[in-house]
Enzyme design. Sequence first.
Site, short mmCIF file in Angstrom:
data_model
loop_
_atom_site.label_atom_id
_atom_site.label_comp_id
_atom_site.label_asym_id
_atom_site.label_seq_id
_atom_site.Cartn_x
_atom_site.Cartn_y
_atom_site.Cartn_z
N TYR A 14 0.10 -0.41 10.12
CA TYR A 14 -0.22 -0.81 8.74
C TYR A 14 0.89 -0.39 7.77
O TYR A 14 1.31 -1.16 6.90
CB TYR A 14 -1.55 -0.17 8.36
CG TYR A 14 -2.09 -0.51 7.00
CD1 TYR A 14 -2.75 -1.70 6.77
CD2 TYR A 14 -1.97 0.40 5.94
CE1 TYR A 14 -3.27 -2.00 5.51
CE2 TYR A 14 -2.49 0.11 4.70
CZ TYR A 14 -3.14 -1.09 4.49
OH TYR A 14 -3.65 -1.37 3.24
N SER A 22 0.85 -1.20 0.00
CA SER A 22 0.00 0.00 0.00
C SER A 22 0.88 1.24 0.00
O SER A 22 1.98 1.24 0.58
CB SER A 22 -0.88 0.01 1.25
OG SER A 22 -1.46 1.29 1.42
N LYS A 38 3.18 -2.79 5.50
CA LYS A 38 3.20 -2.73 4.05
C LYS A 38 4.61 -2.43 3.52
O LYS A 38 4.96 -2.86 2.42
CB LYS A 38 2.19 -1.70 3.55
CG LYS A 38 0.72 -2.11 3.78
CD LYS A 38 0.41 -3.50 3.22
CE LYS A 38 -1.09 -3.74 3.05
NZ LYS A 38 -1.37 -5.16 2.64
N1 LIG Z 1 -9.06 -0.86 -0.01
C1 LIG Z 1 -8.00 -0.15 -0.39
O1 LIG Z 1 -8.12 0.98 -0.89
C2 LIG Z 1 -6.61 -0.71 -0.19
C3 LIG Z 1 -5.52 0.12 -0.50
C4 LIG Z 1 -4.24 -0.38 -0.38
C5 LIG Z 1 -4.06 -1.70 0.04
N2 LIG Z 1 -5.14 -2.49 0.35
C6 LIG Z 1 -4.89 -3.87 0.76
O2 LIG Z 1 -5.68 -4.74 -0.03
C7 LIG Z 1 -5.95 -5.93 0.71
C8 LIG Z 1 -7.45 -6.19 0.73
O3 LIG Z 1 -8.09 -5.12 1.42
P1 LIG Z 1 -9.66 -4.79 1.27
O4 LIG Z 1 -9.78 -3.33 1.12
O5 LIG Z 1 -10.26 -5.69 0.25
O6 LIG Z 1 -10.18 -5.17 2.75
P2 LIG Z 1 -11.38 -6.10 3.26
O7 LIG Z 1 -11.48 -5.91 4.72
O8 LIG Z 1 -12.59 -5.86 2.41
O9 LIG Z 1 -10.88 -7.57 2.94
C9 LIG Z 1 -9.83 -8.19 3.66
C10 LIG Z 1 -10.16 -9.64 3.88
O10 LIG Z 1 -9.08 -10.27 4.58
C11 LIG Z 1 -9.63 -11.20 5.49
N3 LIG Z 1 -8.70 -11.51 6.57
C12 LIG Z 1 -8.36 -10.71 7.60
N4 LIG Z 1 -7.51 -11.34 8.44
C13 LIG Z 1 -7.29 -12.58 7.90
C14 LIG Z 1 -6.51 -13.69 8.29
N5 LIG Z 1 -5.78 -13.66 9.42
N6 LIG Z 1 -6.50 -14.79 7.50
C15 LIG Z 1 -7.26 -14.85 6.36
N7 LIG Z 1 -8.02 -13.81 5.96
C16 LIG Z 1 -8.05 -12.69 6.71
C17 LIG Z 1 -10.89 -10.53 6.01
O11 LIG Z 1 -11.81 -11.47 6.56
C18 LIG Z 1 -11.42 -9.83 4.75
O12 LIG Z 1 -12.40 -10.60 4.08
C19 LIG Z 1 -5.35 -5.70 2.10
O13 LIG Z 1 -4.07 -6.28 2.15
C20 LIG Z 1 -5.25 -4.20 2.18
O14 LIG Z 1 -4.28 -3.81 3.10
C21 LIG Z 1 -6.41 -2.01 0.25
#
Ligand SMILES: NC(=O)c1ccc[n+]([C@@H]2O[C@H](COP(=O)([O-])OP(=O)(O)OC[C@H]3O[C@@H](n4cnc5c(N)ncnc54)[C@H](O)[C@@H]3O)[C@@H](O)[C@H]2O)c1
Length: 305
Positions: free
Chosen positions: A164, A151, A168
């Site tokens: 976080y 990220s 990352k």
């Molecule tokens: N949403 C954004 O804008 C954004 C930006 C940069 C990075 N990210 C990264 O993208 C990835 C997905 O994020 P998202 O926005 O879809 O979030 P989200 O919360 O919608 O999805 C994350 C999923 O990970 C699962 N999870 C959490 N802990 C876990 C574990 N210990 N074992 C297995 N599964 C687990 C959760 O149950 C959830 O379904 C993450 O790594 C996040 O840091 C997201």
Amino acid sequence: MGLLDGRVAVVTGAGRGIGREFARCLAAEGASVVVNDVGAALDGAGADETPARQTCDEITAAGGRAVPSHESVTDYEAAGRIVQAALDSFGRIDILVNNAGIVRDRTLLKMTEDDFDAVMAVHVKGTFNCARHAAGPMREQGYGRIINVTSSAGLRGNFGQTNYGAAKAAIMGMTFIWALELGRHGITVNAVAPAGATRMTASLFERSGTPPPPEADPALNAPIVAFLASERAGHVNGQILGRTDYAFTIFQHPRQIAFMWRDGGWDPAGVAEHFDQILGQHLQPVGMTMPTGMEFRAPSTRTST
Ligand SMILES: NC(=O)c1ccc[n+]([C@@H]2O[C@H](COP(=O)([O-])OP(=O)(O)OC[C@H]3O[C@@H](n4cnc5c(N)ncnc54)[C@H](O)[C@@H]3O)[C@@H](O)[C@H]2O)c1
């Protein structure tokens, strides 16, 4: 013909949000997918089998192949079972997408030790755990694709995200190291910094008072992951790709951009005297701002450099 026909993928955190779109896209390109998701709350609490099952149902309803896994990536042995599910169900593992994530945003002065440890456990330890178990079978078959999810918060810094951002940034470091170590075995390791309207970013949109625009669709991240996961991307290793609106982007690797030299080395007074005229000319902003001069051009019309 899909980009990933005959390939087998594990996507962690694939029950919701961005990971769900990765899993659906990889499956649509022909991969058989282990849909891993512990079904935790945004802060990592609790467990629920529904999200992983739902993504699997969506994939199979669309004619794809998927099995659920409800293990937590934070547990080393459980991560072994996630990889084993691919071997047991589909006979191999070609692709690992380390996507599972949680957040517990607080400024440093308010962050608890538990906030720090919990976020590091899912992102850093979870990424290590899954890659550690997947790398062996990938090396044996002389082929693999690992895609880690990082990220801008870690690459550039973001207010309130000590845990976080640290996680990352660590994922960036592991990506570079595994690219070096595993590249000679036919395994590429890259990272993506995605973006999208998911529950992780819901509060940002709530605060802005406007609904997420179409370009916040989390599905927009998946095509570059499908490409990185394919044989076509064998020459792409140790890179950090991103997405902003309808553009895919590539991040510069941290590198020295200027130097100041004195024969025999510096003393503190000398540094103080010369810093501003030399290195001080290159001070850079921190935070998640878009770099100026960034080019958004469709490759079909022009190439950006
Ligand atoms: N949403 C954004 O804008 C954004 C930006 C940069 C990075 N990210 C990264 O993208 C990835 C997905 O994020 P998202 O926005 O879809 O979030 P989200 O919360 O919608 O999805 C994350 C999923 O990970 C699962 N999870 C959490 N802990 C876990 C574990 N210990 N074992 C297995 N599964 C687990 C959760 O149950 C959830 O379904 C993450 O790594 C996040 O840091 C997201």
